[in-house]
Design a protein around this motif. Sequence first.
Motif, PDB file in Angstrom:
ATOM      1  N   ALA A   2       0.848  -1.190   0.000  1.00  0.00           N
ATOM      2  CA  ALA A   2       0.000   0.000   0.000  1.00  0.00           C
ATOM      3  C   ALA A   2       0.884   1.240   0.000  1.00  0.00           C
ATOM      4  O   ALA A   2       1.976   1.226   0.572  1.00  0.00           O
ATOM      5  CB  ALA A   2      -0.916   0.010   1.227  1.00  0.00           C
ATOM      6  N   ALA A   3       0.387   2.293  -0.628  1.00  0.00           N
ATOM      7  CA  ALA A   3       1.107   3.567  -0.618  1.00  0.00           C
ATOM      8  C   ALA A   3       1.240   4.048   0.816  1.00  0.00           C
ATOM      9  O   ALA A   3       0.324   3.934   1.617  1.00  0.00           O
ATOM     10  CB  ALA A   3       0.360   4.600  -1.466  1.00  0.00           C
ATOM     11  N   GLY A   4       2.391   4.561   1.157  1.00  0.00           N
ATOM     12  CA  GLY A   4       2.606   5.091   2.497  1.00  0.00           C
ATOM     13  C   GLY A   4       3.123   4.072   3.487  1.00  0.00           C
ATOM     14  O   GLY A   4       3.796   4.423   4.438  1.00  0.00           O
ATOM     15  N   THR A   5       2.813   2.794   3.293  1.00  0.00           N
ATOM     16  CA  THR A   5       3.282   1.763   4.214  1.00  0.00           C
ATOM     17  C   THR A   5       4.211   0.778   3.537  1.00  0.00           C
ATOM     18  O   THR A   5       4.893   0.018   4.224  1.00  0.00           O
ATOM     19  CB  THR A   5       2.112   0.989   4.846  1.00  0.00           C
ATOM     20  OG1 THR A   5       1.369   0.364   3.799  1.00  0.00           O
ATOM     21  CG2 THR A   5       1.225   1.898   5.660  1.00  0.00           C
ATOM     22  N   GLY A   6       4.210   0.745   2.227  1.00  0.00           N
ATOM     23  CA  GLY A   6       5.062  -0.193   1.513  1.00  0.00           C
ATOM     24  C   GLY A   6       4.562  -1.612   1.631  1.00  0.00           C
ATOM     25  O   GLY A   6       3.377  -1.859   1.766  1.00  0.00           O
ATOM     26  N   GLN A   7       5.511  -2.541   1.607  1.00  0.00           N
ATOM     27  CA  GLN A   7       5.177  -3.966   1.662  1.00  0.00           C
ATOM     28  C   GLN A   7       5.225  -4.476   3.094  1.00  0.00           C
ATOM     29  O   GLN A   7       6.146  -4.178   3.834  1.00  0.00           O
ATOM     30  CB  GLN A   7       6.165  -4.757   0.811  1.00  0.00           C
ATOM     31  CG  GLN A   7       5.877  -6.245   0.803  1.00  0.00           C
ATOM     32  CD  GLN A   7       6.771  -6.997  -0.155  1.00  0.00           C
ATOM     33  OE1 GLN A   7       6.937  -6.575  -1.288  1.00  0.00           O
ATOM     34  NE2 GLN A   7       7.336  -8.096   0.301  1.00  0.00           N
ATOM     35  N   THR A   8       4.201  -5.257   3.464  1.00  0.00           N
ATOM     36  CA  THR A   8       4.128  -5.886   4.779  1.00  0.00           C
ATOM     37  C   THR A   8       3.783  -7.353   4.577  1.00  0.00           C
ATOM     38  O   THR A   8       2.894  -7.681   3.791  1.00  0.00           O
ATOM     39  CB  THR A   8       3.034  -5.217   5.642  1.00  0.00           C
ATOM     40  OG1 THR A   8       3.305  -3.829   5.731  1.00  0.00           O
ATOM     41  CG2 THR A   8       2.980  -5.813   7.030  1.00  0.00           C
ATOM     42  N   THR A   9       4.469  -8.227   5.300  1.00  0.00           N
ATOM     43  CA  THR A   9       4.175  -9.662   5.236  1.00  0.00           C
ATOM     44  C   THR A   9       3.911 -10.162   6.642  1.00  0.00           C
ATOM     45  O   THR A   9       4.676  -9.868   7.565  1.00  0.00           O
ATOM     46  CB  THR A   9       5.343 -10.439   4.601  1.00  0.00           C
ATOM     47  OG1 THR A   9       5.561  -9.940   3.277  1.00  0.00           O
ATOM     48  CG2 THR A   9       5.032 -11.925   4.523  1.00  0.00           C
ATOM     49  N   VAL A  10       2.797 -10.880   6.818  1.00  0.00           N
ATOM     50  CA  VAL A  10       2.440 -11.473   8.104  1.00  0.00           C
ATOM     51  C   VAL A  10       2.086 -12.937   7.885  1.00  0.00           C
ATOM     52  O   VAL A  10       1.691 -13.334   6.792  1.00  0.00           O
ATOM     53  CB  VAL A  10       1.248 -10.756   8.792  1.00  0.00           C
ATOM     54  CG1 VAL A  10       1.576  -9.320   9.115  1.00  0.00           C
ATOM     55  CG2 VAL A  10      -0.010 -10.856   7.961  1.00  0.00           C
ATOM     56  N   LYS A  11       2.235 -13.724   8.943  1.00  0.00           N
ATOM     57  CA  LYS A  11       1.755 -15.101   8.937  1.00  0.00           C
ATOM     58  C   LYS A  11       0.524 -15.124   9.819  1.00  0.00           C
ATOM     59  O   LYS A  11       0.553 -14.620  10.933  1.00  0.00           O
ATOM     60  CB  LYS A  11       2.831 -16.057   9.445  1.00  0.00           C
ATOM     61  CG  LYS A  11       3.965 -16.195   8.461  1.00  0.00           C
ATOM     62  CD  LYS A  11       4.987 -17.195   8.903  1.00  0.00           C
ATOM     63  CE  LYS A  11       6.086 -17.267   7.850  1.00  0.00           C
ATOM     64  NZ  LYS A  11       7.186 -18.110   8.287  1.00  0.00           N
ATOM     65  N   ALA A  12      -0.559 -15.680   9.295  1.00  0.00           N
ATOM     66  CA  ALA A  12      -1.828 -15.691  10.018  1.00  0.00           C
ATOM     67  C   ALA A  12      -2.436 -17.082   9.989  1.00  0.00           C
ATOM     68  O   ALA A  12      -2.396 -17.764   8.975  1.00  0.00           O
ATOM     69  CB  ALA A  12      -2.800 -14.689   9.394  1.00  0.00           C
ATOM     70  N   CYS A  13      -2.998 -17.474  11.124  1.00  0.00           N
ATOM     71  CA  CYS A  13      -3.706 -18.736  11.233  1.00  0.00           C
ATOM     72  C   CYS A  13      -5.173 -18.485  10.872  1.00  0.00           C
ATOM     73  O   CYS A  13      -5.861 -17.734  11.549  1.00  0.00           O
ATOM     74  CB  CYS A  13      -3.590 -19.280  12.646  1.00  0.00           C
ATOM     75  SG  CYS A  13      -4.317 -20.915  12.810  1.00  0.00           S
ATOM     76  N   ILE A  14      -5.625 -19.099   9.807  1.00  0.00           N
ATOM     77  CA  ILE A  14      -6.993 -18.907   9.323  1.00  0.00           C
ATOM     78  C   ILE A  14      -7.831 -20.093   9.769  1.00  0.00           C
ATOM     79  O   ILE A  14      -7.465 -21.250   9.545  1.00  0.00           O
ATOM     80  CB  ILE A  14      -7.006 -18.781   7.778  1.00  0.00           C
ATOM     81  CG1 ILE A  14      -6.115 -17.618   7.329  1.00  0.00           C
ATOM     82  CG2 ILE A  14      -8.428 -18.642   7.258  1.00  0.00           C
ATOM     83  CD1 ILE A  14      -6.472 -16.266   7.909  1.00  0.00           C
ATOM     84  N   GLY A  15      -8.972 -19.802  10.399  1.00  0.00           N
ATOM     85  CA  GLY A  15      -9.847 -20.849  10.924  1.00  0.00           C
ATOM     86  C   GLY A  15     -10.948 -21.246   9.959  1.00  0.00           C
ATOM     87  O   GLY A  15     -11.096 -20.683   8.868  1.00  0.00           O
TER      88      GLY A  15
END
Length: 140
Positions: free
Chosen positions: A38-51
């Motif tokens: 996203a503009a202003g925040t750049g690239q972000t990567t997270v690991k998430a547990c999806i139920g």
Amino acid sequence: MHRALAGALAVLILATGRADADPVPKRKPGLWEITTVAAGTGQTTVKACIGEDDDIATPSGVGDCSKPTAKRTGDTTIVNVVCTKPYGKETMSTAFTGDFSKRYHGILKITFDPPEGVKNMGVIIDGKYLGADCEGAQKP
């Protein structure tokens, strides 16, 4: 702007299931690596547990949100959600593609009314399934 980004990330990670005309895509339960740009925040990567109760479209904890509406055309599903907050509303529209068991891609547009410094914000989303074991990741 930070509230908007938090809302966008919440759309991706922490949600509950609903649908209208066409079904809202559901990710396979397990560990996902989710990358956003996203503009202003750049690239972000997270690991998430999806139920099992995953709903990729409805943000959690970011206001009073409408039931999502989904419309599938070919291999793309457009999902729309409107969230009302004390200071206004956010309209979120996301175009999703992918099989949701191994990968997915989304292009999210958020429109703010009244604008929060910006009228619109865009986020590109890529999700990759890492496996059934969620150890060490955010819980659903």
